[in-house]
Motif scaffolding. Structure first.
Motif, PDB file in Angstrom:
ATOM      1  N   ASP A 133      21.173  62.317  74.264  1.00  0.00           N
ATOM      2  CA  ASP A 133      21.981  63.515  74.527  1.00  0.00           C
ATOM      3  C   ASP A 133      23.415  63.125  74.867  1.00  0.00           C
ATOM      4  OD1 ASP A 133      20.578  65.958  74.159  1.00  0.00           O
ATOM      5  OD2 ASP A 133      19.272  65.434  75.839  1.00  0.00           O
ATOM      6  N   HIS A 134      24.313  64.043  74.535  1.00  0.00           N
ATOM      7  CA  HIS A 134      25.739  63.811  74.764  1.00  0.00           C
ATOM      8  C   HIS A 134      26.338  65.053  75.405  1.00  0.00           C
ATOM      9  CE1 HIS A 134      29.648  62.031  74.264  1.00  0.00           C
ATOM     10  NE2 HIS A 134      30.086  63.057  73.548  1.00  0.00           N
ATOM     11  N   MET A 135      26.966  64.876  76.547  1.00  0.00           N
ATOM     12  CA  MET A 135      27.572  65.995  77.256  1.00  0.00           C
ATOM     13  C   MET A 135      29.081  65.992  77.074  1.00  0.00           C
ATOM     14  SD  MET A 135      25.595  66.615  80.839  1.00  0.00           S
ATOM     15  CE  MET A 135      23.808  66.664  80.980  1.00  0.00           C
ATOM     16  N   LEU A 136      29.659  67.187  77.096  1.00  0.00           N
ATOM     17  CA  LEU A 136      31.114  67.324  77.136  1.00  0.00           C
ATOM     18  C   LEU A 136      31.460  67.870  78.513  1.00  0.00           C
ATOM     19  CD1 LEU A 136      33.841  67.146  75.638  1.00  0.00           C
ATOM     20  CD2 LEU A 136      33.507  69.528  74.953  1.00  0.00           C
TER      21      LEU A 136
ATOM     22  N   LEU B 224      31.029  75.304  68.034  1.00  0.00           N
ATOM     23  CA  LEU B 224      30.617  74.669  69.291  1.00  0.00           C
ATOM     24  C   LEU B 224      30.177  73.227  69.051  1.00  0.00           C
ATOM     25  CD1 LEU B 224      28.551  77.656  70.760  1.00  0.00           C
ATOM     26  CD2 LEU B 224      30.889  76.995  71.341  1.00  0.00           C
ATOM     27  N   GLY B 225      30.490  72.705  67.887  1.00  0.00           N
ATOM     28  CA  GLY B 225      30.173  71.318  67.565  1.00  0.00           C
ATOM     29  C   GLY B 225      29.001  71.159  66.615  1.00  0.00           C
ATOM     30  N   GLY B 226      28.123  72.158  66.558  1.00  0.00           N
ATOM     31  CA  GLY B 226      27.011  72.129  65.618  1.00  0.00           C
ATOM     32  C   GLY B 226      25.793  71.363  66.069  1.00  0.00           C
TER      33      GLY B 226
ATOM     34  N   PRO C 167      28.872  67.825  71.331  1.00  0.00           N
ATOM     35  CA  PRO C 167      27.894  67.629  72.412  1.00  0.00           C
ATOM     36  C   PRO C 167      26.563  68.289  72.099  1.00  0.00           C
ATOM     37  CG  PRO C 167      29.435  69.370  72.994  1.00  0.00           C
ATOM     38  CD  PRO C 167      29.938  68.760  71.715  1.00  0.00           C
ATOM     39  N   THR C 168      25.521  67.776  72.723  1.00  0.00           N
ATOM     40  CA  THR C 168      24.207  68.405  72.617  1.00  0.00           C
ATOM     41  C   THR C 168      23.925  69.282  73.833  1.00  0.00           C
ATOM     42  OG1 THR C 168      23.124  66.501  73.657  1.00  0.00           O
ATOM     43  CG2 THR C 168      23.285  66.500  71.247  1.00  0.00           C
TER      44      THR C 168
ATOM     45  N   GLU D 186      38.663  72.471  70.444  1.00  0.00           N
ATOM     46  CA  GLU D 186      38.826  71.324  69.537  1.00  0.00           C
ATOM     47  C   GLU D 186      37.917  70.173  69.937  1.00  0.00           C
ATOM     48  OE1 GLU D 186      42.321  68.173  68.165  1.00  0.00           O
ATOM     49  OE2 GLU D 186      42.884  70.086  69.100  1.00  0.00           O
ATOM     50  N   ASP D 187      37.789  69.952  71.247  1.00  0.00           N
ATOM     51  CA  ASP D 187      36.936  68.858  71.725  1.00  0.00           C
ATOM     52  C   ASP D 187      35.465  69.108  71.407  1.00  0.00           C
ATOM     53  OD1 ASP D 187      39.204  67.632  72.673  1.00  0.00           O
ATOM     54  OD2 ASP D 187      38.872  68.171  74.773  1.00  0.00           O
ATOM     55  N   LEU D 188      35.047  70.357  71.428  1.00  0.00           N
ATOM     56  CA  LEU D 188      33.670  70.684  71.063  1.00  0.00           C
ATOM     57  C   LEU D 188      33.385  70.273  69.620  1.00  0.00           C
ATOM     58  CD1 LEU D 188      33.303  74.204  72.704  1.00  0.00           C
ATOM     59  CD2 LEU D 188      31.811  72.257  73.162  1.00  0.00           C
TER      60      LEU D 188
END
Length: 492
Positions: A223-226, A343-345, A269-270, A262-264
């Motif tokens: 998992d990856h958080m923003l 939202l990043g997908g 992120p997951t 843009e960062d999303l």
């Protein structure tokens, strides 16, 4: 995505610093954090081992300051790797961390620094320190470390750039001089009246809360958080930072809220930890965009949301199967995927806390494929008391209690709680402590609730009930939620 877990049991580590050391030992070469580097306009990655080396370097520098265990140091930085490094370096030396909000008023910061008697302060820019100094910086401060070396006044007697603070130091072994029962942090929280109160949280308070959260919702090593909520906010710190160390997940630090969209997209992120206002903003933009489209496009969007929502309810075992579900692959392609891509997908779920969320907003995002899990807690409870599990998500509630949380409904339907996360008390304020924690150890939340199918439903706030001329009492939150859905309203 490979779904594997590598949880560190909080009972097997001695402190928050011990938790970080164990993570380095388990996955030294895994990516821990990503941060945008303005100098080269690229995202830079840091492994757990690299973070450990920098923490050790900061510990060596802090040891030169002649501090003793229990002394307070304050952090006033944006979310960044240096926030984590300075925090861990201090915790490992048995120091107590006082987090500060970047946008807090200098007078308030000055009060907190003086009340906590902080001896070291790290800030982002010299301008921040200048504003605090102009407000009357407390005499207890021995040194101010400035992350950016630009414009640092060489004549300032206690300010020094971070690179100068670290110059000449050599990284040794990571030190861990703290115990679970030791005070880890003093987090200042504002009430409706008076000065902010310092919430005293131990290492065990925070470790338990992160671990108990992982028992309610699975978080994987992949998992990856923003991270964009301030790390000075206990929700982001406990769940967006310490929990990821416990789970071995990675984190990207968002550049700013204006750059969040843009960062999303770039960081994909997951998991996202947020406040409802972010989703309300996106919802308002969606509605504004729909207003300019054809009636057919508007009906297609609403049909996609309602079908997606009904499918979600069916998956939760709360609704029967419907023939319209057969159309979901088409609706997903035409509508839902396009929203999720912004939202990043890759989002598995989002956790929302800190304020009530409109059911309309929650239904929209869940219907489009993003489970939003509302949670609830207080700074005084480290902070999470409850959260909606993925498999039993009731959008009208703030979830089920975490493992080892006891609940009781007191007078006027007030929620009372006991758990290993309940604070040690308010710093230098035994009177305020006695007002919130009774003689039987129950913490009085001040929130009016009902409990339905083990889910907590917030019905109001004891001190915020509006009494109408006819004597009827009602909470303002429903009206505030409705007002905030208007695109031109920022806060209500």
């Amino acid at each position: 995505m490979t779904k594997t877990t590598d949880y560190i049991n909080y009972e097997n580590v001695s402190s928050l610093a011990g938790l970080f050391a164990e993570r380095i030992k388990r996955t030294p070469n895994n990516i821990a954090y990503q941060q945008y580097c303005n100098a080269v306009n690229l995202w830079h990655s840091y492994t757990w081992q690299q973070m450990g080396s920098m923490i050790a370097l900061m510990q060596a520098a802090l040891e030169n300051e002649q501090l003793t265990k229990g002394d307070r140091i304050a952090i006033m930085l944006p979310n960044c790797v240096e926030w984590v490094q300075f925090d861990q370096a201090a915790l490992g030396l048995g120091l107590v961390v006082v987090p500060l909000y970047m946008n807090d008023h200098p007078d308030n910061v000055d009060y907190i620094l003086e009340n906590a008697c902080a001896q070291i302060l790290i800030v982002d820019t010299f301008g921040q320190w200048q504003a605090i100094k102009d407000a009357g910086a407390p005499e207890c401060l021995k040194k101010v470390i400035v992350r950016s070396s630009i414009d640092v006044d060489s004549h300032d007697l206690i300010a020094t750039p971070l690179e100068q603070f670290l110059a000449g130091q050599s990284a040794g072994e990571l030190k861990n001089q703290a115990a679970k029962t030791d005070l880890a942090s003093i987090v200042y929280t504002s009430g409706t009246t008076g000065k902010p109160k310092g919430v005293m949280l131990s290492h065990n308070n925070i470790l338990w809360n992160a671990y108990s959260g992982l028992q309610s919702i699975k978080v994987y090593t992949s998992d990856h958080m923003l991270s964009f909520l301030p790390l000075s906010h206990t929700l982001e710190r406990s769940i967006g930072y310490y929990l990821t160390v416990m789970s071995g997940s990675s984190t990207s630090f968002s550049r700013s809220v204006p750059q969040l969209a843009e960062d999303l997209i770039t960081q994909k992120p997951t998991i996202l930890i947020s406040v409802p206002r972010i989703f309300e903003r996106v919802y308002a933009k969606i509605q504004h965009g729909l207003a300019a489209k054809s009636p057919v496009a508007q009906r297609l969007f609403q049909f996609a949301v309602s079908t997606g929502w009904n499918r979600y309810q069916h998956q939760q075992g709360k609704q029967s199967w419907q023939p319209s579900f057969l159309l979901w692959p088409i609706l997903n392609t035409l509508v839902a995927k396009k929203v999720m891509a912004k939202l990043g997908g890759n989002m598995r779920f989002a956790i929302a806390g800190g304020a009530p969320m409109s059911p309309v907003v929650a239904k929209t995002f869940i219907g489009l494929g993003l489970p939003i899990l509302q949670g609830y807690g207080l700074t005084e409870t480290s902070p999470v008391i409850s959260v909606n599990p993925l498999e039993d998500n009731d959008i009208n509630s703030v979830g089920t209690p975490l493992q080892d949380v006891e609940l009781k409904i007191g007078e006027q339907d007030e929620l009372l709680t006991k758990s290993p996360g309940v604070m040690q008390g308010y710093w230098k304020n035994p009177t305020a402590t006695a007002e919130i924690i009774d003689t039987d150890g129950w913490l009085h939340t001040g929130d009016k609730v009902s409990i339905v199918n083990n889910h907590i439903v917030i019905t109001g706030r004891l001190k915020e009930i509006i009494v109408l001329s006819n004597g009827e009492k009602l909470p303002p939150s429903d009206m505030e939620q409705a007002i905030c859905l208007a695109p031109k309203i920022e806060q209500a």
